[in-house]
Design a protein around this motif. Structure first.
Motif, PDB file in Angstrom:
ATOM      1  N   THR A   1       7.063   3.698  -6.802  1.00  0.00           N
ATOM      2  CA  THR A   1       6.491   2.370  -5.935  1.00  0.00           C
ATOM      3  C   THR A   1       5.679   1.446  -7.271  1.00  0.00           C
ATOM      4  O   THR A   1       5.591   2.174  -8.218  1.00  0.00           O
ATOM      5  CB  THR A   1       5.604   2.987  -4.961  1.00  0.00           C
TER       6      THR A   1
ATOM      7  N   MET B   1      10.516   0.401   4.810  1.00  0.00           N
ATOM      8  CA  MET B   1      10.590  -0.985   4.924  1.00  0.00           C
ATOM      9  C   MET B   1      10.233  -1.199   6.437  1.00  0.00           C
ATOM     10  O   MET B   1      10.886  -0.367   7.466  1.00  0.00           O
ATOM     11  CB  MET B   1      11.852  -1.731   4.849  1.00  0.00           C
TER      12      MET B   1
ATOM     13  N   ALA C   1       2.242  -0.258  -0.114  1.00  0.00           N
ATOM     14  CA  ALA C   1       3.018   1.108   0.150  1.00  0.00           C
ATOM     15  C   ALA C   1       2.241   2.159  -1.006  1.00  0.00           C
ATOM     16  O   ALA C   1       2.102   3.378  -0.425  1.00  0.00           O
ATOM     17  CB  ALA C   1       4.241   0.889  -0.291  1.00  0.00           C
TER      18      ALA C   1
ATOM     19  N   TYR D   1      -1.181   9.444   1.914  1.00  0.00           N
ATOM     20  CA  TYR D   1      -1.785  10.166   3.242  1.00  0.00           C
ATOM     21  C   TYR D   1      -1.119  11.504   3.262  1.00  0.00           C
ATOM     22  O   TYR D   1      -0.048  11.588   2.845  1.00  0.00           O
ATOM     23  CB  TYR D   1      -1.173   9.274   4.309  1.00  0.00           C
TER      24      TYR D   1
ATOM     25  N   GLY E   1       1.548  -3.439  10.056  1.00  0.00           N
ATOM     26  CA  GLY E   1      -0.066  -3.255  10.638  1.00  0.00           C
ATOM     27  C   GLY E   1      -0.228  -2.435  11.805  1.00  0.00           C
ATOM     28  O   GLY E   1      -1.254  -2.637  12.562  1.00  0.00           O
TER      29      GLY E   1
HETATM   30  C1  LIG Z   1       4.693  -1.050   3.199  1.00  0.00           C
HETATM   31  C2  LIG Z   1       4.969  -1.153   4.539  1.00  0.00           C
HETATM   32  C3  LIG Z   1       6.149  -0.366   4.655  1.00  0.00           C
HETATM   33  C4  LIG Z   1       3.896  -0.884   5.435  1.00  0.00           C
HETATM   34  O1  LIG Z   1       4.333  -0.868   6.933  1.00  0.00           O
HETATM   35  P1  LIG Z   1       3.336  -0.917   8.117  1.00  0.00           P
HETATM   36  O2  LIG Z   1       4.268  -0.370   9.275  1.00  0.00           O
HETATM   37  O3  LIG Z   1       2.835  -2.440   8.057  1.00  0.00           O
HETATM   38  O4  LIG Z   1       2.302  -0.057   7.648  1.00  0.00           O
HETATM   39  P2  LIG Z   1       1.402   1.209   8.607  1.00  0.00           P
HETATM   40  O5  LIG Z   1       0.818   0.138   9.788  1.00  0.00           O
HETATM   41  O6  LIG Z   1       1.775   2.181   8.969  1.00  0.00           O
HETATM   42  O7  LIG Z   1      -0.124   1.164   7.732  1.00  0.00           O
HETATM   43  C5  LIG Z   1      -0.174   2.372   7.034  1.00  0.00           C
HETATM   44  C6  LIG Z   1      -1.358   2.183   5.894  1.00  0.00           C
HETATM   45  O8  LIG Z   1      -1.115   1.221   4.935  1.00  0.00           O
HETATM   46  C7  LIG Z   1      -2.108   0.527   4.815  1.00  0.00           C
HETATM   47  N1  LIG Z   1      -1.502  -1.054   5.010  1.00  0.00           N
HETATM   48  C8  LIG Z   1      -0.396  -1.542   5.823  1.00  0.00           C
HETATM   49  N2  LIG Z   1      -0.436  -2.568   5.527  1.00  0.00           N
HETATM   50  C9  LIG Z   1      -1.469  -3.135   4.830  1.00  0.00           C
HETATM   51  C10 LIG Z   1      -1.827  -4.344   4.557  1.00  0.00           C
HETATM   52  N3  LIG Z   1      -1.355  -5.502   4.821  1.00  0.00           N
HETATM   53  N4  LIG Z   1      -2.956  -4.431   3.528  1.00  0.00           N
HETATM   54  C11 LIG Z   1      -3.465  -3.183   3.098  1.00  0.00           C
HETATM   55  N5  LIG Z   1      -3.337  -2.112   3.806  1.00  0.00           N
HETATM   56  C12 LIG Z   1      -2.381  -2.163   4.341  1.00  0.00           C
HETATM   57  C13 LIG Z   1      -3.346   0.658   5.727  1.00  0.00           C
HETATM   58  O9  LIG Z   1      -4.141   1.639   4.894  1.00  0.00           O
HETATM   59  C14 LIG Z   1      -2.630   1.851   6.607  1.00  0.00           C
HETATM   60  O10 LIG Z   1      -3.516   2.939   6.924  1.00  0.00           O
HETATM   61  P3  LIG Z   1      -4.582   2.682   8.024  1.00  0.00           P
HETATM   62  O11 LIG Z   1      -3.846   3.218   9.181  1.00  0.00           O
HETATM   63  O12 LIG Z   1      -5.738   3.489   7.462  1.00  0.00           O
HETATM   64  O13 LIG Z   1      -4.725   1.260   8.187  1.00  0.00           O
HETATM   65  C15 LIG Z   1       5.498  -2.644   4.904  1.00  0.00           C
HETATM   66  O14 LIG Z   1       4.435  -3.593   4.265  1.00  0.00           O
HETATM   67  C16 LIG Z   1       6.703  -3.179   4.115  1.00  0.00           C
HETATM   68  O15 LIG Z   1       7.741  -3.047   4.847  1.00  0.00           O
HETATM   69  N6  LIG Z   1       6.615  -3.617   2.931  1.00  0.00           N
HETATM   70  C17 LIG Z   1       7.843  -4.102   2.212  1.00  0.00           C
HETATM   71  C18 LIG Z   1       8.628  -3.441   1.751  1.00  0.00           C
HETATM   72  C19 LIG Z   1       8.171  -2.250   0.658  1.00  0.00           C
HETATM   73  O16 LIG Z   1       7.333  -2.828  -0.047  1.00  0.00           O
HETATM   74  N7  LIG Z   1       8.319  -0.869   0.817  1.00  0.00           N
HETATM   75  C20 LIG Z   1       7.715  -0.093   0.040  1.00  0.00           C
HETATM   76  C21 LIG Z   1       8.693   0.190  -1.197  1.00  0.00           C
HETATM   77  S1  LIG Z   1       7.993   1.466  -2.427  1.00  0.00           S
END
Ligand SMILES: CC(C)(COP(=O)(O)OP(=O)(O)OC[C@H]1O[C@@H](n2cnc3c(N)ncnc32)[C@H](O)[C@@H]1OP(=O)(O)O)[C@@H](O)C(=O)NCCC(=O)NCCS
Length: 138
Positions: free
Chosen positions: A126, A92, A132, A138, A99
């Protein structure tokens, strides 16, 4: 931003509840459905605290200064034939911190610790199509 492994939830229940609530209400599929009450959140994090105390689980937090901006957990399999296996849970990141690579850093930190403690297999579930589901590739 810094990632830390946390061994106790004492003193952290409030910010952890806030992070979980933020993610639930942003539509995340993290095991809760809305509406949600405070008791559910508190009892969830107390359960996590008990598992940390028993060594069944690891908790990793991302901090921006004093603020918790993200988390991921590793649940270590306790079955005799599963000592090589861990389950990744509750990745999370707070909506204000998304981003910026926080989740990638959390996953990478958690993977390094998993390797160090002898785990060779990490599993997770997931929702297909979620952000996610692509970052786990990756
Ligand atoms: C999923 C989540 C953890 C991503 O966290 P984040 O810190 O924003 O992600 P990152 O910045 O590390 O990005 C990782 C990769 O995910 C992808 N990504 C992140 N946000 C994105 C978005 N809004 N749309 C599309 N791709 C996205 C990108 O491909 C990115 O890789 P890149 O470096 O090639 O661009 C966050 O959106 C979140 O907490 N969501 C709610 C909780 C959840 O769904 N958890 C997973 C449960 S299975």
């Amino acid at each position: 931003m810094v990632i830390k492994e946390i061994t106790s939830t004492v003193g952290l229940i409030d910010p952890l509840e806030a992070l979980l609530l933020n993610c639930i209400y942003s539509g995340a599929s993290v095991g809760f459905v809305t509406p949600i009450n405070d008791e559910e959140l508190t009892s969830y994090w107390k359960f996590v605290g008990q598992e940390l105390d028993k060594g069944y689980r690891k908790l990793f937090l991302a901090y921006d200064g004093e603020n918790i901006i993200g988390s991921v957990q590793l649940s270590i399999c306790s079955k005799p034939n599963g000592s090589h296996r861990g389950e990744v849970e509750k990745l999370m990141v707070h909506t204000n911190a998304r981003g910026k690579g926080v989740s990638k850093k959390l996953m990478s930190f958690m993977e390094k610790v998993s390797f160090k403690i002898g785990l060779s297999l990490l599993v997770l579930d997931t929702r297909l199509g979620d952000v996610a589901s692509s970052l786990y590739l990756y």
